[in-house]
Scaffold this active site. Structure first.
Site, PDB file in Angstrom:
ATOM      1  N   LYS A 186      -0.769  -4.379  -3.370  1.00  0.00           N
ATOM      2  CA  LYS A 186      -2.040  -3.804  -2.702  1.00  0.00           C
ATOM      3  C   LYS A 186      -2.250  -2.290  -3.447  1.00  0.00           C
ATOM      4  CE  LYS A 186      -5.886  -3.594   0.089  1.00  0.00           C
ATOM      5  NZ  LYS A 186      -6.132  -1.866  -0.166  1.00  0.00           N
TER       6      LYS A 186
ATOM      7  N   ASP B 294      10.385   6.055  -9.900  1.00  0.00           N
ATOM      8  CA  ASP B 294       9.871   6.739 -11.026  1.00  0.00           C
ATOM      9  C   ASP B 294      10.670   8.190 -10.969  1.00  0.00           C
ATOM     10  OD1 ASP B 294       8.226   4.699 -11.640  1.00  0.00           O
ATOM     11  OD2 ASP B 294       6.413   5.752 -10.544  1.00  0.00           O
TER      12      ASP B 294
ATOM     13  N   SER C 189       0.864  -1.225  -0.137  1.00  0.00           N
ATOM     14  CA  SER C 189       0.086  -0.117  -0.111  1.00  0.00           C
ATOM     15  C   SER C 189       0.766   1.148   0.094  1.00  0.00           C
ATOM     16  CB  SER C 189      -0.973  -0.049   1.318  1.00  0.00           C
ATOM     17  OG  SER C 189      -1.996   1.049   1.164  1.00  0.00           O
TER      18      SER C 189
END
Length: 672
Positions: free
Chosen positions: A468, A454, A443
């Site tokens: 998740k 990224d 999560s």
């Protein structure tokens, strides 16, 4: 309201209609309930009632087939009567099988015969006759008897324990409330749509609220059902289970006792809800658990542990720091580590206006300041076993390491995409960094790790994360129609997370730049292991500033060369291989000597692997036939050492990265 005296109530009929409408309109998938859903729902409901195929026969299941393509329309029309029809047959079969099982206890078993028992019947064929069902139960009872016998229990105690176990199955089945049956039935529907959506009946909702008001506490573990066992899915950082060091993910809870000397209740075959009720209790009270360790195998004896119930305090989950230095592979470099067990935020303190309310980001800022003052050369953010928490914290924490920009995208069920953004241009740490994750990082952890990757802000190291990537909300069904009745609640998946590069964290998780070899054994873990989990997906990326991309190929080569000779990684791989063999084992011997030999071989292999690791550290070697307390002492030592194995290697990888950067700068300066 006992199920024997009731069919579906008016509340059940109303809830059926509302749930199907809410699912279609507000669930993230907007999935139409159709014949395919109906067929899957029937199979799931039968599986919920009889997961190990010990009660229904092939004829029973064939008899239910006339419901196969009718449940969709029945629920839409508020007619959940099939649930009660099927359950009444199930209850009758339970009574019959329990009576047969108890009758078998009057006869002696011959444990010299070469027989085997298929204890995992989830994929087995349904029994075609009562004779075949009798044989399944004869072997089941014989296996239960042998397991307790090998735990050094006397025959009289074994017969008493098993009689109570089997009678308990029948008693709990009889005592099921109509609401409980309806809840199982509706969840058979929600779970074939998506695994994080679930229905809580009116009765379950009331019990939940009462428990919350009474401030009941537990052991700090997430539990799940596996066939007829209660299994530890994960332990919560800072909770009593984690602090005890005696409960691990994958362990089975087979008994629960209250206080120091309360009777140990055998909980094999109990519903998850009933086991949880036994484990929860007042803060400061004692609960005793019989545990079968995940490393021990399904035929292993249980060991008793003692846990003091408590609440999980914010300070127990607080981020902590340390410095790694003076180990092989680092040279003169000093690597700071910040361990973050959860993404926490003291919302109550924030609402009260406390200026110094606790939060992950605030605590990490202080730790970064301290580590900077210590002149560390790089920092590892350790998110292993961090199950997530506050989305706000994941966003703000990312902002400590990047200049302002998007952190995560959230696509709602209506298709609208919202972007959570760090608007603070300040960067609290601009040096080399790595993020360490494992299969239990979930999560909010995945949001942070994905953003760091990224932005090319740091190296992500470890295992692919949990996967998740969905968001749930709790809906009070009565409020949907402005009713005064308690119709229960629906936990609904209504959004999905996407990284700034457009890829989801769902299902795949975040794939590290450098993947540890233990990743070979995670296919049955996390979202990958859940039926009907949302697949990975992608949307349009959002603009974000990238740092110069640094290839990690040379780092991978150095890493692999190092761990090939590392006793810690060798032990971790051997441990995973052993666990895989245990997971694949579906059949056990009913011959006492063979069973002992099998257990001894597994235990000897476990000790042999462990001693190679202990010898490499200069630690005392384990011997066979240790007491449970002595084994726990060795386990705690080794667990702490193993925790450092991956962390130290992460520090070495970051050190390689730093040295490579220095060489590039030197080369660039020479060329200029």
């Amino acid at each position: 309201m006992c199920i024997r005296d009731s069919n579906a109530t008016d509340q059940h009929r109303s809830a059926s209609i509302i749930v199907t409408q809410v699912m279609k309109r507000y669930h993230y998938l907007h999935k139409e309930m159709d014949d395919d859903t109906s067929a899957l729902m029937l199979d799931r409901y039968i599986e919920t009632l009889d997961p190990n195929r010990h009660f229904f026969t092939l004829d029973d299941v064939a008899g239910f087939d006339h419901f196969r393509y009718k449940l969709d329309e029945a629920l839409k029309e508020g007619k959940p009567d099939a649930a009660f029809y099927i359950f009444r047959i199930f209850r009758d079969r339970v009574e019959n099988r329990v009576a047969y099982a108890i009758g078998l206890l009057d006869r002696p078993f011959d444990f010299t015969l070469r027989e085997t028992y298929l204890f995992d019947r989830e994929k087995a064929a349904w029994a075609e006759s009562m004779d075949e069902m009798d044989e399944i139960w004869r072997k089941r009872v014989k296996n239960d008897f042998l397991t307790l016998k090998l735990s050094k229990k006397e025959n009289k105690e074994i017969i008493s324990t098993l009689t109570k176990r089997y009678e308990g199955i029948a008693r709990r089945t009889k005592q099921l409330h109509a609401d409980d049956v309806f809840q199982m039935f509706l969840n058979a529907y929600t779970l074939v749509v998506e695994p994080h959506t679930g229905y809580m009946s009116a009765r379950a909702s009331e019990n939940f609220d009462i428990n919350m008001r009474l401030s009941l506490e537990g052991i700090g573990a997430v539990l799940t059902s596996e066939n007829e066992f209660t299994q530890v899915q994960s332990v919560i950082a800072g909770g009593p289970a984690e602090k005890s060091g005696q409960i691990k993910s994958g362990d089975k809870i087979v008994g629960v006792g209250q206080g120091i000397d309360g009777e140990m209740q055998d909980v094999i075959g109990w519903s998850l809800q009933d086991v949880v009720q036994q484990i929860r209790g007042a803060k400061g009270s004692i609960v005793r658990l019989d545990i079968v360790g995940k490393n021990s195998g399904n035929d292993a004896p249980a060991k008793e542990i003692v846990i003091i119930r408590d609440e999980i305090k914010l300070e127990d989950q607080a981020a902590q720091s340390r410095i790694i230095e003076n180990i092989d592979g680092l040279g003169s470099l000093r690597i700071g580590v910040i361990e973050i067990p959860a993404f926490y935020r003291d919302f109550d303190g924030q609402v009260r206006g406390d200026e110094d309310f606790r939060s992950t980001t605030r605590d990490v800022k202080k730790l970064l300041t301290s580590l900077n003052n210590e002149n560390v050369d790089g920092i590892v953010i350790d998110l292993r076993n961090n199950g997530g928490g506050s989305l706000t914290e994941a966003t703000e924490l990312t902002g400590l390491f990047i200049e302002q920009g998007p952190v995560v995208q959230v696509r709602e069920s209506d298709g609208e995409v919202k972007v959570e953004t760090d608007d603070d241009p300040s960067v609290y740490y601009n040096g080399p960094m790595a993020v360490l994750v494992n299969r239990n990082s979930a999560s909010a952890s995945e949001i942070f790790a994905g953003a760091i990757k990224d932005y090319h802000r740091g190296i992500v190291i470890g295992e692919p994360t949990f996967g998740k990537g969905t968001v749930q909300t709790l809906i009070d069904l009565a409020k949907m129609i402005r009713s005064e009745e308690n119709l229960g609640r629906l936990r609904l998946t209504m959004a999905q997370f996407f990284r700034v590069n457009g890829g989801s964290t769902q299902h795949k998780g975040v794939i590290p730049d450098i993947v540890f070899p233990t990743s070979k054994w995670i296919s049955d873990h996390g979202e990958r292991s859940l039926d009907h989990a949302l697949p990975w997906a992608s949307i349009k990326p959002v603009s974000h500033e990238l740092r110069d991309f640094v290839t990690v190929d040379h780092l991978v080569e150095d890493h692999q060369r190092r761990i090939a000779q590392d006793p810690g990684f060798q032990f971790l791989e051997e441990q995973e291989k052993l666990l895989e063999l245990i997971r694949e084992e579906k059949i056990v011997s009913l011959n006492e000597e063979e069973r002992k030999l099998s257990w001894d071989r597994r235990e000897n292999k476990r000790i042999e692997n462990r001693n190679r690791f202990r010898e490499s550290r200069g630690s005392e070697l384990m011997k066979k036939d240790l007491s449970d307390d002595e084994k726990d002492k060795f386990d705690e030592e080794d667990d702490e050492a193993l925790k450092s194995v991956m962390l130290n290697e992460s520090a070495k990888i970051l050190a390689d990265f730093i040295q490579h950067q220095k060489m590039q700068l030197t080369r660039s300066a020479v060329l200029n």
